[in-house]
Scaffold this motif. Structure first.
Motif, PDB file in Angstrom:
ATOM      1  N   ALA A   1       0.832  -1.208   0.000  1.00 18.99           N
ATOM      2  CA  ALA A   1       0.000   0.000   0.000  1.00 18.99           C
ATOM      3  C   ALA A   1       0.865   1.256   0.000  1.00 18.99           C
ATOM      4  O   ALA A   1       0.591   2.221  -0.729  1.00 18.99           O
ATOM      5  N   ILE A   2       1.911   1.252   0.813  1.00 20.62           N
ATOM      6  CA  ILE A   2       2.818   2.406   0.850  1.00 20.62           C
ATOM      7  C   ILE A   2       3.485   2.592  -0.505  1.00 20.62           C
ATOM      8  O   ILE A   2       3.542   3.704  -1.048  1.00 20.62           O
ATOM      9  N   ARG A   3       3.964   1.487  -1.076  1.00 14.61           N
ATOM     10  CA  ARG A   3       4.681   1.565  -2.346  1.00 14.61           C
ATOM     11  C   ARG A   3       3.753   1.911  -3.512  1.00 14.61           C
ATOM     12  O   ARG A   3       4.204   2.477  -4.509  1.00 14.61           O
ATOM     13  N   TYR A   4       2.481   1.578  -3.389  1.00 10.08           N
ATOM     14  CA  TYR A   4       1.536   1.924  -4.448  1.00 10.08           C
ATOM     15  C   TYR A   4       1.272   3.428  -4.487  1.00 10.08           C
ATOM     16  O   TYR A   4       0.874   3.969  -5.515  1.00 10.08           O
ATOM     17  N   GLY A   5       1.517   4.096  -3.390  1.00 12.52           N
ATOM     18  CA  GLY A   5       1.205   5.517  -3.306  1.00 12.52           C
ATOM     19  C   GLY A   5      -0.168   5.775  -2.737  1.00 12.52           C
ATOM     20  O   GLY A   5      -0.818   6.780  -3.070  1.00 12.52           O
ATOM     21  N   ALA A   6      -0.622   4.872  -1.852  1.00  8.57           N
ATOM     22  CA  ALA A   6      -1.927   5.063  -1.218  1.00  8.57           C
ATOM     23  C   ALA A   6      -1.923   6.344  -0.398  1.00  8.57           C
ATOM     24  O   ALA A   6      -0.910   6.732   0.193  1.00  8.57           O
ATOM     25  N   ASP A   7      -3.075   7.000  -0.367  1.00 10.75           N
ATOM     26  CA  ASP A   7      -3.193   8.266   0.357  1.00 10.75           C
ATOM     27  C   ASP A   7      -3.583   8.076   1.812  1.00 10.75           C
ATOM     28  O   ASP A   7      -3.243   8.909   2.658  1.00 10.75           O
ATOM     29  N   GLY A   8      -4.328   6.999   2.101  1.00 12.55           N
ATOM     30  CA  GLY A   8      -4.783   6.860   3.471  1.00 12.55           C
ATOM     31  C   GLY A   8      -5.248   5.463   3.811  1.00 12.55           C
ATOM     32  O   GLY A   8      -5.749   4.727   2.949  1.00 12.55           O
ATOM     33  N   TYR A   9      -5.045   5.097   5.075  1.00 21.54           N
ATOM     34  CA  TYR A   9      -5.548   3.847   5.630  1.00 21.54           C
ATOM     35  C   TYR A   9      -6.296   4.183   6.911  1.00 21.54           C
ATOM     36  O   TYR A   9      -5.782   4.910   7.773  1.00 21.54           O
ATOM     37  N   PHE A  10      -7.507   3.645   7.039  1.00 22.22           N
ATOM     38  CA  PHE A  10      -8.321   3.863   8.232  1.00 22.22           C
ATOM     39  C   PHE A  10      -8.814   2.497   8.706  1.00 22.22           C
ATOM     40  O   PHE A  10      -9.491   1.790   7.956  1.00 22.22           O
ATOM     41  N   GLY A  11      -8.458   2.114   9.912  1.00 23.36           N
ATOM     42  CA  GLY A  11      -8.800   0.773  10.359  1.00 23.36           C
ATOM     43  C   GLY A  11      -9.009   0.684  11.848  1.00 23.36           C
ATOM     44  O   GLY A  11      -8.985   1.689  12.580  1.00 23.36           O
ATOM     45  N   TYR A  12      -9.220  -0.552  12.287  1.00 23.90           N
ATOM     46  CA  TYR A  12      -9.432  -0.844  13.695  1.00 23.90           C
ATOM     47  C   TYR A  12      -8.902  -2.255  13.929  1.00 23.90           C
ATOM     48  O   TYR A  12      -9.139  -3.148  13.109  1.00 23.90           O
ATOM     49  N   PRO A  13      -8.180  -2.495  15.023  1.00 20.21           N
ATOM     50  CA  PRO A  13      -7.523  -3.798  15.191  1.00 20.21           C
ATOM     51  C   PRO A  13      -8.497  -4.942  15.438  1.00 20.21           C
ATOM     52  O   PRO A  13      -9.492  -4.788  16.143  1.00 20.21           O
ATOM     53  N   ILE A  14      -8.201  -6.075  14.828  1.00 16.24           N
ATOM     54  CA  ILE A  14      -8.918  -7.326  15.077  1.00 16.24           C
ATOM     55  C   ILE A  14      -8.068  -8.464  14.519  1.00 16.24           C
ATOM     56  O   ILE A  14      -7.524  -8.364  13.421  1.00 16.24           O
ATOM     57  N   THR A  15      -7.932  -9.527  15.275  1.00 14.98           N
ATOM     58  CA  THR A  15      -7.190 -10.706  14.832  1.00 14.98           C
ATOM     59  C   THR A  15      -8.025 -11.458  13.794  1.00 14.98           C
ATOM     60  O   THR A  15      -9.241 -11.563  13.956  1.00 14.98           O
ATOM     61  N   PRO A  16      -7.430 -11.977  12.699  1.00 16.57           N
ATOM     62  CA  PRO A  16      -5.999 -12.126  12.417  1.00 16.57           C
ATOM     63  C   PRO A  16      -5.443 -11.153  11.383  1.00 16.57           C
ATOM     64  O   PRO A  16      -4.584 -11.526  10.589  1.00 16.57           O
ATOM     65  N   GLN A  17      -5.917  -9.892  11.376  1.00 13.29           N
ATOM     66  CA  GLN A  17      -5.401  -8.943  10.387  1.00 13.29           C
ATOM     67  C   GLN A  17      -4.672  -7.758  11.000  1.00 13.29           C
ATOM     68  O   GLN A  17      -4.252  -6.846  10.286  1.00 13.29           O
ATOM     69  N   SER A  18      -4.484  -7.749  12.303  1.00  8.41           N
ATOM     70  CA  SER A  18      -3.972  -6.555  12.977  1.00  8.41           C
ATOM     71  C   SER A  18      -2.591  -6.125  12.502  1.00  8.41           C
ATOM     72  O   SER A  18      -2.226  -4.946  12.611  1.00  8.41           O
ATOM     73  N   GLU A  19      -1.796  -7.063  11.966  1.00  7.66           N
ATOM     74  CA  GLU A  19      -0.448  -6.691  11.509  1.00  7.66           C
ATOM     75  C   GLU A  19      -0.470  -5.689  10.361  1.00  7.66           C
ATOM     76  O   GLU A  19       0.532  -5.016  10.114  1.00  7.66           O
ATOM     77  N   ILE A  20      -1.586  -5.594   9.645  1.00 10.10           N
ATOM     78  CA  ILE A  20      -1.644  -4.609   8.557  1.00 10.10           C
ATOM     79  C   ILE A  20      -1.474  -3.210   9.128  1.00 10.10           C
ATOM     80  O   ILE A  20      -0.594  -2.443   8.708  1.00 10.10           O
TER      81      ILE A  20
ATOM     82  N   SER B   1      -8.964  -2.273   6.403  1.00 13.71           N
ATOM     83  CA  SER B   1      -8.866  -3.727   6.542  1.00 13.71           C
ATOM     84  C   SER B   1      -9.528  -4.139   7.836  1.00 13.71           C
ATOM     85  O   SER B   1      -9.660  -3.352   8.774  1.00 13.71           O
ATOM     86  N   SER B   2      -9.958  -5.396   7.875  1.00 18.21           N
ATOM     87  CA  SER B   2     -10.568  -5.942   9.078  1.00 18.21           C
ATOM     88  C   SER B   2     -10.640  -7.453   8.928  1.00 18.21           C
ATOM     89  O   SER B   2     -10.101  -8.028   7.982  1.00 18.21           O
ATOM     90  N   SER B   3     -11.299  -8.082   9.877  1.00 16.09           N
ATOM     91  CA  SER B   3     -11.575  -9.509   9.806  1.00 16.09           C
ATOM     92  C   SER B   3     -13.054  -9.711  10.078  1.00 16.09           C
ATOM     93  O   SER B   3     -13.691  -8.888  10.724  1.00 16.09           O
ATOM     94  N   SER B   4     -13.580 -10.778   9.660  1.00 19.89           N
ATOM     95  CA  SER B   4     -14.992 -11.111   9.510  1.00 19.89           C
ATOM     96  C   SER B   4     -15.998 -10.294  10.336  1.00 19.89           C
ATOM     97  O   SER B   4     -16.834  -9.589   9.762  1.00 19.89           O
ATOM     98  N   PRO B   5     -15.981 -10.334  11.692  1.00 15.17           N
ATOM     99  CA  PRO B   5     -16.974  -9.542  12.432  1.00 15.17           C
ATOM    100  C   PRO B   5     -16.832  -8.044  12.177  1.00 15.17           C
ATOM    101  O   PRO B   5     -17.830  -7.312  12.151  1.00 15.17           O
TER     102      PRO B   5
END
Length: 359
Positions: free
Chosen positions: A18-37, A80-84
């Motif tokens: 995402a950084i290398r693509y030149g994305a402008d923004g990421y907005f998220g909230y932690p949840i396993t198993p995607q929190s590493e993003i 990004s997130s995970s199912s729930p």
């Protein structure tokens, strides 16, 4: 940043891509198993290098509405997130689709229903390809089966989203998100300038000059005749996507008598099953849909004239199998094999299921 080869998790690959693509923004909230993003994005601190905004919102609902706002300005924004967590975002996703805005959404699936488990699953197939939120909309859906594809599909997802002014989703499972592999990271691109956005996205709300009418972005239309016109336009766009953007992979299908149909990590496991079956003299091939929507129905229909049966292998109770059956339209027997609750099947279990259900 030039091209680099690194060892990393699938989730980490999403962030770096995402950084290398030149994305402008990421907005998220932690949840396993995607929190590493989000963790990786925070560690990389791209606001100091590319100017990319990275924000942990107060909730999943807040995050998807921040994406809505950024997308309305023509920015390359993602969440990004995970199912729930994806379930909580569905109202916003429907609004974004209804407003015809491009964005990238990542779902690293875990077991459900409800809070379920943090182990991997593929039970969000229906939610993703059949709509999920309200109304007749579609999500361009890419299903990676490797860490490399996790990285590659960031650029592809953004490109398709902007090409069709439609949200795109990377639908991964917890295995692909958490496993580590070698990945080739692409060279870095610069973020789009305001002038480039105005030229490429004339619909964007970046301030009204005197030279044009104001841009209005909304999914609301109280006139039913106009709302029907909007929906007809959406359906024409979806038809164009179905005609042009189907992606799939075939493994030893040329002479196959039986096909395994699988996506994501299940397809990785099924490659071993094909090899095991061939050693026993069974001509088995693997067909992997890469786009879950648009689904490769026409190609599978053609295979219905060539093979004796198909087994849809999924980490769920039987979801993609419905689209496989619709695709072959009764030409051959189509069965399902899956495991539930975060349990992952073994190659031996799949091969045994193939023999029991199709031979």
């Amino acid at each position: 940043m030039s091209e680099e080869i690194k060892l990393m998790k699938g989730n980490e690959a999403i962030a770096h891509a995402a950084i290398r693509y030149g994305a402008d923004g990421y907005f998220g909230y932690p949840i396993t198993p995607q929190s590493e993003i989000m963790e990786t994005l925070m560690d990389e601190a791209p606001w100091n290098t590319t100017g990319m905004v990275v924000l942990q919102a107060e909730s999943e609902v807040a995050a998807i509405n921040m994406v809505y706002g950024g997308a309305g300005c023509g920015k390359r924004v993602m969440t990004s997130s995970s199912s729930p967590g994806i379930s909580l975002k569905l109202e916003g996703i429907s609004y974004i689709a209804g407003a015809e805005l491009p964005c990238l959404i990542v779902n690293v699936m875990r077991g459900g229903p409800g809070l379920g488990t943090i182990q991997p699953s593929q039970a969000d197939y229906f939610q993703t390809v059949k709509g999920g939120g309200h109304g007749d909309y579609r999500l361009i859906t890419l299903a990676p089966s490797s860490v490399q594809e996790m990285a590659d599909f960031v650029a592809l997802g953004f490109d398709l989203a902007f090409k069709y002014r439609n949200p795109a989703m990377i639908l991964a499972d917890g295995i692909v998100g958490q496993m580590m592999e070698k990945v080739v990271l692409p060279p870095a691109q610069l973020r789009k300038t305001e002038a480039e956005i105005i030229e490429e996205c004339p619909w964007a709300t970046l301030g009204k000059p005197k030279s044009r009418e104001r841009n209005v972005i909304t999914s609301l239309e109280l006139d039913p005749a106009k709302m029907e016109e909007n929906n007809i336009r959406f359906q024409k766009k979806y038809k164009a996507i179905e005609e042009a953007e189907v992606r799939y992979e075939e493994f030893m299908c040329d002479d196959a008598d039986y096909l395994l149909i699988a996506f994501g990590s299940s397809a990785r496991i099924c490659q071993k099953v094909v090899e095991m079956a061939r050693e026993e003299g069974l001509k088995v091939g693997l067909f992997r849909p890469i786009t879950l929507w648009p689904f490769p129905s026409k190609v599978l229909n053609e295979y219905g004239d060539k093979v004796k049966g198909m087994l849809s292998v999924e980490l769920n109770a039987g979801q993609m199998v419905e689209d496989v059956r619709l695709a072959v339209n009764g030409k051959v027997k189509v069965e399902h094999f899956g495991r539930l609750g975060g349990i992952v099947f073994t190659p031996d279990e799949i091969l045994e299921a193939l023999k029991n259900k199709l031979l």
